[in-house]
Scaffold this active site. Structure first.
Site, short mmCIF file in Angstrom:
data_model
loop_
_atom_site.label_atom_id
_atom_site.label_comp_id
_atom_site.label_asym_id
_atom_site.label_seq_id
_atom_site.Cartn_x
_atom_site.Cartn_y
_atom_site.Cartn_z
N HIS A 259 0.91 -1.35 -0.09
CA HIS A 259 0.00 -0.05 0.09
C HIS A 259 0.87 1.20 0.00
O HIS A 259 1.71 1.67 0.95
CB HIS A 259 -0.76 -0.03 1.23
CG HIS A 259 -1.99 0.92 1.59
ND1 HIS A 259 -1.67 2.10 1.99
CD2 HIS A 259 -3.19 0.99 1.08
CE1 HIS A 259 -2.71 3.04 1.88
NE2 HIS A 259 -3.67 1.97 1.39
N GLU A 311 -4.28 -0.68 -3.14
CA GLU A 311 -3.90 0.77 -3.36
C GLU A 311 -2.31 0.65 -3.34
O GLU A 311 -1.68 1.46 -2.67
CB GLU A 311 -4.40 1.70 -2.50
CG GLU A 311 -5.93 1.62 -2.26
CD GLU A 311 -6.45 2.35 -1.18
OE1 GLU A 311 -6.06 2.31 0.06
OE2 GLU A 311 -7.52 3.34 -1.29
N CYS A 407 -10.01 9.94 3.05
CA CYS A 407 -8.63 10.28 3.41
C CYS A 407 -7.95 11.64 2.71
O CYS A 407 -7.16 12.60 3.13
CB CYS A 407 -7.87 9.22 3.28
SG CYS A 407 -7.76 8.14 1.90
#
Lengths: 655, 655
Positions: A259, A311, A407
């Site tokens: 990630h 991600e 986020c």
């Protein structure tokens, strides 16, 4: 370990045509807009429930928890942003609002110091049982960053008390000592946050905790495996430890894995710990990981993490443009990491990457009006396909008002609000003032015992002329180190109009050491031609294509300027591009205009193969006709602020 | 409705260097191999459990059902293949094995005629409650196809009795009459199968059922919606009716949507029903849907369905090469559909597409040794990336020994075994013999009341010389219609060595009508130059790229011949390619050799932008150096039969 000291944003006042209006936007539009989002007051947007969760945790509202396990962190990043906004300019109304939030946090904090609305409301018995997934330390870290920012802006200690009690609680639960859990967070963040707290307060507890989290990560036996076993976890696929960079001890890691946001947050914390503890091995790991990112895994926009799945980073040179993930937060994290490495190494390459990410892959994440956001930042968009194909489900073809996982919006807000802290550094040992970024500003620094003001004037990023004026009550000997941007082929430096006699260049900085007098002026002239960028041939997606860059700005073509089917356009390398500042366009941008060809439908003719028919066959043994076309490029960061449509950064070329 | 009558495979004997060995492979290797697979006797392969399921259903074995709900159909396709194999050449041992299977099916059939091991074993009370997902009619259809093939080969009626009882059961349960469910199958197949049964037996029941399934599909109220409601179904995403082409009545459908195999199976059944019922509106829908596929949604290999998600068509011109789905079964289904349209329209474009799919996107689905299969047929492979990226999870970089969903391996086997039936047709009204495919063979046809033998000799697809000899006991007047391949720029036709005086060309066929005498020989000379194929500019993935085709064969470049990084190769259009038959290579193929350039690492030089360093920077303001390179292309169908690695069909060009 020796490091440069960034000049804090409290000591830097922006006076810049490009950035100052963006900071105003954060203050006047983004912060109020995001406050509404966090309070579920935006029309047509799924409620965030963030503030509500904390009210429920404080026992002041009935209800259940809603949102991500890390929903609290959205508010903490907002609060951090407010800290920066208040540091720039007092705002009693906003401060009162923030004080109210802090009061709420104090009430939501449990008697033992624990603070996390998800666990307090939804799973009070499950605290600290799934550090891998549940983000408790991540949220704590964001609160610590907010506390530092807010305290520095206001001097009010209440939020520092909250995080001190929280940190003490963490220290009672986690750590290498017998009776504690040897855990660390699935999402790094607390490491860098603890280091900020340590640097602010000098308290060794924070350093000790940060170092523990860094050291423990990836050590055998792997904590996340033990913890999962203790939970009796059943999984369809085995957990990928690389996802959270917990697959091996951090000092042994040589490639950026998993990630992307987790990765660069971790590396930032590692750099901080290395600096404070003189840990050469840890710094060496940071260097390797940074080099791995920028030499094999970064989009030309500074975006990182090329896969929506997890991600994450994938394999070297796998940088698809249409399925770029390039999360806004990851580019922001790369700014954080590069900024820390810059202080440690005084090497302009770190500032180059910081600048690349900032002007491109970060800024693209927010619309010009501050109210729409990209979480994912593709470098090529064909809307019909992106909206249809399941394997491109993560790509949005227009910016969104908010996200279920939100986020990015407050992350970009806090970076823009704190930008003043990224421009300058000082090396007190050598009495050197570093100028990393060219942003119109006034900085108050202390050099050779003197209070000195540096006044920077520039039209960067549109123009490479930079004027730096020294303002001091008395003369003083010190050095000014000016970054020569990585994209510059040459620069010219003058002091008071004269070419400088005594300067030297080291790691991308021109050092001018002399006795400076009030009013002395350095001018840096950086020619800003339009450059054609070519990718490494291993980046197969960019084979036969080039990108355009001018100064730090990476460009793109949009359908609204160039018509449909941008992949049908071919340009000739080496042509003269017209760079023109268009005041009324996209908040004022330099556009590039050139020419090329466009593949158009082939003329009626012999139809071979016949099965595809005449006219517009799907395949033919005959090339398309080409027609000349004008080509207009705009800054990538500004794409999708007009009529939505196709966009591409990489354009075919033929010489 | 008037249609051509295909000459059945019973009347065509293959004598062909290309195809006859492939049919032998099916008989000697593929059928035994697949029998092992169906009986869980392959080492290192997940058990298929197919035969076991039926034994359990017959009450002859203990156990539970394993596999897909349509697992039975794998055996039915195998049995159909056996039928074709036996029609080509008697094989008592294989026939005994198949008879055993048929006996098992008879024992597994329920007293009311129902036959489906999944429901009989696992969910006896849930029959016909989820036609949308549960494939009961699909399996029945494959059994019907097997029955027709097996009966035609052996004359044994037992399997026909089984499917008659099954069809009668279906007729009692489903249909427009009061008290029956107005359902149809989520996966079309039974429509075309019933039409085969009808044509074999003349029984109107089969035609009535087929027409009902075609007519009812997509009619409001949508059966699948009613059925889901009756089941109390809860779904996260709403069902996509396009997936099963049940979104609107079939006559109103204008674009090929949803699951590609379902689509072309349905369209095949529609064409069959249209032909038998003189339904012009239905035929018009077939025409539109076929045109939509070949003009906007087909890979140059004849592969269709460009998305792994739902194995489906997407939007026009969305044909990514690296994430091509292009399921082997879908290319096979396109052969079925095109073959039916060909009989109805006598237009060579349908044969062109049939041929394109057959030699490329179908044949690529099986290894040269017959024991490894591709389900998904990408046109570009970068193994490291395909094996890593989640959004390419469907792509396999090497052929697999079997699949959990094993529809493709027996599908390719049955098509290859039945290929004899695709070569010729007869139009009895005009006494015309059509030659659609150039495959060395002898065909026995009846023309103008005469038994005529057509003897075709050719080295196609490697050479465009075709000789067709007429063998007849007496002279007869009839026409021979020779297909001019769609890829041919010109052809030359001679009869007994003389240019033909009386011929005309219509819809891609050269018709030669005359009084034929025993021994008369037609020669068709089709020059077979190497052709460069260019895609429609809307196919953005192929912008700046070309593919190579020679005759019906589409070529590709493989890493084993051309080194790593095939996207770094650039070729100049219009060059002279050397086409060479290499007997020892890949079972004997014509390879193409030419030259081009390759982007290589840029030479050390000025490093701009500096952040990426010297040597092998990720980005640079300088183009790569190019070096000359040889380029070698092999037939696409034969890729990945040597050392696995990169592959690409589309190659960059620059003129």
């Amino acid at each position: 370990m020796k490091r440069l000291l960034p000049v804090s944003l409290q000591n830097v006042h922006l006076e810049d045509d490009f950035w100052a209006p963006r900071q105003q936007l954060v203050r006047d539009v983004v912060v109020p807009y995001q406050w509404k989002a966090l309070n579920d007051e935006l029309p047509d947007v799924e409620p965030s429930h963030t503030v509500a969760n904390l009210k429920i945790a404080a026992g002041e509202m009935e209800g259940t928890f809603h949102g991500m396990v890390f929903q609290d962190s959205d508010l903490y990043k907002w609060l951090e942003t407010v800290g920066y906004v208040l540091a720039i300019r007092p705002n009693p109304e906003l401060e009162a609002l923030a004080d109210g939030v802090i009061d709420l946090l104090a009430r939501a904090q449990q008697p033992d110091g624990y603070l996390n609305s998800y666990f307090t409301v939804a799973r009070p018995d499950a605290r600290w049982t799934n550090l891998r997934d549940d983000h408790e330390l991540y949220c704590a870290g964001h609160l610590m960053e907010a506390a530092v920012a807010y305290y520095q802006a206001t001097g009010k200690p209440k939020i520092l008390d909250i995080v001190r009690r929280l940190a003490e609680h963490i220290d009672r639960v986690l750590g290498p000592e017998p009776g504690k859990k040897r855990g660390y967070c699935g999402h790094p963040e607390i490491e860098l946050a603890l280091m900020k707290l340590h640097r602010l307060t000098g308290d060794e507890l924070y350093l000790r905790l940060a170092k523990y989290f860094v050291d423990e990560r990836g050590r055998e036996p792997l904590y996340f495996a033990l913890e999962a076993e203790a939970r009796g976890e059943k999984r369809v696929r085995p957990y990928n430890f690389k996802y959270s960079q917990s697959h091996q001890p951090v000092r042994e890691q040589t490639s950026a894995e998993g990630h992307a946001v987790r990765a660069v947050y971790l590396y930032s914390g590692m750099a901080d710990v290395a600096a404070e503890t003189d840990d050469e091995a840890l710094l060496a790991a940071c260097r390797r990981l940074w080099e791995d990112i920028v030499s094999r895994r970064m989009y030309v926009t500074g975006g990182i993490g090329s896969s929506a799945y997890e991600e994450a980073f994938t394999v070297p040179y796998d940088l698809p443009n249409d399925r770029a993930y390039a999360e806004t937060c990851a580019a922001i994290g790369l700014v954080f990491f590069s900024h820390r490495m810059l202080q440690l190494e005084a090497d302009a390459k770190y500032a180059d990457v910081m600048e690349r990410a900032l002007y491109n892959g970060v800024l693209s994440g927010m619309s010009l009006d501050g109210q729409r956001y990209f979480y994912v930042n593709p470098l090529e968009v064909w809307p019909e396909v992106a909206e249809h194909r399941e394997d491109m489900h993560a790509v949005r073809t227009t910016r969104q008002p908010w996200f279920g996982c939100a986020c990015c919006p407050p992350n970009i807000a806090r970076l823009l609000a704190s930008l003043g802290g990224y421009i300058y550094s000082v090396d007190p040992d050598t009495n050197t003032a570093f100028v990393h970024l060219y942003i119109g500003s006034q900085a108050a620094v202390s050099l050779a015992g003197q209070d000195v003001r540096l006044i920077q004037r520039t039209r960067y990023p549109w123009d490479g002329e930079v004027q730096l004026q020294v303002s001091a009550s008395a003369q003083a000997e010190f050095a000014i180190a000016l970054r020569v941007p990585g994209w510059a082929r040459r620069v010219e430096v003058r002091v008071n109009g004269q070419p400088v006699a005594s300067s030297w260049e080291s790691k991308g900085y021109v050092y001018i050491r002399r006795v400076w007098r009030d009013g002395d002026t350095v001018t840096l002239s950086i020619p800003m031609p339009v450059e054609e960028v070519f990718a490494h041939p291993e980046v197969r997606m960019n084979a036969g294509k080039l990108a355009l860059q001018r100064g730090p700005i990476v460009y793109c073509l949009e359908e609204v300027d160039n018509g449909r089917n941008l992949q049908s356009i071919v340009i000739r390398p080496g042509q003269t591009w017209t760079a023109q500042y268009e005041e009324g366009l996209l908040g004022g941008v330099v556009t590039l205009q050139g020419s090329g060809w466009r593949d158009v439908i082939r003329p009626q003719g012999e139809a071979v193969p016949r099965e595809f028919g005449h006219g517009q066959p799907l395949y033919a043994f005959q090339r398309c006709a080409r027609e000349e076309t004008k080509v207009k490029a705009i800054p990538y960061y500004a794409w999708c602020n007009r009529t939505p449509g196709e966009m591409t950064v990489w354009v075919r070329y033929e010489s």
